[in-house]
Design a protein around this motif. Structure first.
Motif, mmCIF file in Angstrom:
data_model
loop_
_atom_site.group_PDB
_atom_site.id
_atom_site.type_symbol
_atom_site.label_atom_id
_atom_site.label_comp_id
_atom_site.label_asym_id
_atom_site.label_seq_id
_atom_site.Cartn_x
_atom_site.Cartn_y
_atom_site.Cartn_z
ATOM 1 N N UNK A 63 13.323 7.923 -67.045
ATOM 2 C CA UNK A 63 13.645 6.899 -68.050
ATOM 3 C C UNK A 63 14.798 7.369 -68.939
ATOM 4 N N UNK A 64 15.717 6.453 -69.210
ATOM 5 C CA UNK A 64 16.838 6.731 -70.106
ATOM 6 C C UNK A 64 16.988 5.590 -71.104
ATOM 7 N N UNK A 65 17.422 5.912 -72.288
ATOM 8 C CA UNK A 65 17.698 4.911 -73.308
ATOM 9 C C UNK A 65 18.746 3.942 -72.757
ATOM 10 N N UNK A 66 18.415 2.646 -72.597
ATOM 11 C CA UNK A 66 19.376 1.711 -71.989
ATOM 12 C C UNK A 66 20.651 1.519 -72.784
ATOM 13 N N UNK A 67 20.623 1.826 -74.093
ATOM 14 C CA UNK A 67 21.852 1.697 -74.885
ATOM 15 C C UNK A 67 22.831 2.825 -74.565
ATOM 16 N N UNK A 68 22.344 3.849 -73.827
ATOM 17 C CA UNK A 68 23.190 4.984 -73.469
ATOM 18 C C UNK A 68 23.561 4.977 -71.981
ATOM 19 N N UNK A 69 23.277 3.880 -71.301
ATOM 20 C CA UNK A 69 23.570 3.781 -69.877
ATOM 21 C C UNK A 69 24.416 2.540 -69.594
ATOM 22 N N UNK A 70 24.980 2.487 -68.398
ATOM 23 C CA UNK A 70 25.752 1.324 -67.978
ATOM 24 C C UNK A 70 24.864 0.359 -67.199
ATOM 25 N N UNK A 71 25.162 -0.934 -67.242
ATOM 26 C CA UNK A 71 24.363 -1.906 -66.487
ATOM 27 C C UNK A 71 24.534 -1.719 -64.987
ATOM 28 N N UNK A 72 23.476 -2.002 -64.244
ATOM 29 C CA UNK A 72 23.527 -1.907 -62.789
ATOM 30 C C UNK A 72 23.780 -3.281 -62.188
ATOM 31 N N UNK A 73 24.707 -3.358 -61.271
ATOM 32 C CA UNK A 73 25.032 -4.634 -60.626
ATOM 33 C C UNK A 73 23.886 -5.070 -59.712
ATOM 34 N N UNK A 74 23.689 -6.364 -59.560
ATOM 35 C CA UNK A 74 22.626 -6.850 -58.679
ATOM 36 C C UNK A 74 22.960 -6.606 -57.214
ATOM 37 N N UNK A 75 21.947 -6.516 -56.362
ATOM 38 C CA UNK A 75 22.200 -6.367 -54.924
ATOM 39 C C UNK A 75 22.746 -7.659 -54.344
ATOM 40 N N UNK A 76 23.197 -7.650 -53.093
ATOM 41 C CA UNK A 76 23.744 -8.867 -52.470
ATOM 42 C C UNK A 76 22.761 -10.028 -52.525
ATOM 43 N N UNK A 77 23.300 -11.229 -52.743
ATOM 44 C CA UNK A 77 22.447 -12.411 -52.860
ATOM 45 C C UNK A 77 21.909 -12.859 -51.502
ATOM 46 N N UNK A 78 20.654 -13.322 -51.517
ATOM 47 C CA UNK A 78 20.047 -13.903 -50.322
ATOM 48 C C UNK A 78 18.886 -14.777 -50.780
ATOM 49 N N UNK A 79 18.727 -15.944 -50.194
ATOM 50 C CA UNK A 79 17.661 -16.848 -50.609
ATOM 51 C C UNK A 79 16.775 -17.289 -49.438
#
Length: 218
Positions: A63-79
């Motif tokens: 676990x890491x403080x989210x204010x100290x990390x970068x956002x993670x991009x979503x995986x490829x879309x599929x429905x």
């Protein structure tokens, strides 16, 4: 930051359409506003979010403080709803909601600074609304709000910026003028006056002198 949506109706046009009893515009704009900003957490109450964040901090060694990390991009879309890509995307959305709530808890919950009369300078706590209400006399909208100690915010903006934010839909000319004046004043703050700078320097020297005297006497 102030965004004006291209092709958008004027505040008066929006109000006229909201007040029109023969139009479904009111329902549509309520759905739109509730979709783009919220006044509560995504996964539950503040107490529930606090509890779950505390559990994750204690049990998850990564676990890491989210204010100290970068956002993670979503995986490829599929429905197709029946493959590994869909499962990965579903997992990402659940993690996204948890991270947004963690960020809200850390950066958006108001820590009250009251004035001499005991009133909050930022006008908290805010009024709560179980559902979005429309003032039948003026056409004003009170957007659904479940937490009294946070501002309305946009989850995607919170997830990307990872800091405190306040997102508001401006549906009146008065509100637009007020926010333009506020932003203009904020970004054009003048520097300190010369006498204020020298006063600050003098205060620093005084503190250092007192520190030296205390060291000598001890």
């Amino acid at each position: 930051m102030l965004l004006w949506i291209k092709g958008a109706l004027t505040p008066q046009e929006i109000r006229d359409k909201i007040m029109d009893p023969f139009s479904d515009f009111q329902r549509k704009i309520v759905e739109y506003l509730e979709a783009v900003h919220i006044g509560e957490f995504m996964t539950g109450s503040m107490d529930k979010v606090k509890h779950e964040v505390e559990i994750e901090k204690n049990q998850n060694t990564n676990y890491k403080d989210p204010t100290q990390t970068l956002p993670e991009a979503p995986p490829p879309f599929c429905d197709c709803n029946n493959c590994e890509k869909c499962e990965n995307l579903s997992t990402w959305w659940k993690e996204y909601a948890k991270r947004v709530d963690d960020l809200i808890l850390r950066s958006n919950v108001h820590d009250c600074g009251r004035n001499k009369s005991g009133k909050c300078k930022a006008r908290f706590p805010r009024t709560l609304y179980d559902q979005t209400e429309v003032d039948s006399n003026t056409g004003a909208l009170n957007v659904k709000k479940g937490e009294e100690w946070i501002n309305t915010l946009s989850p995607p903006v919170t997830y990307l910026l990872r800091c405190n934010s306040d997102v508001t839909s401006l549906l009146s000319g008065t509100a637009i003028k007020a926010i333009v004046a506020y932003i203009s004043d904020y970004v054009t703050k003048p520097g300190l006056k010369t006498y204020a700078i020298f006063d600050a320097i003098r205060s620093v020297f005084r503190k250092k002198r007192k520190g030296k005297k205390n060291c000598n006497t001890s």
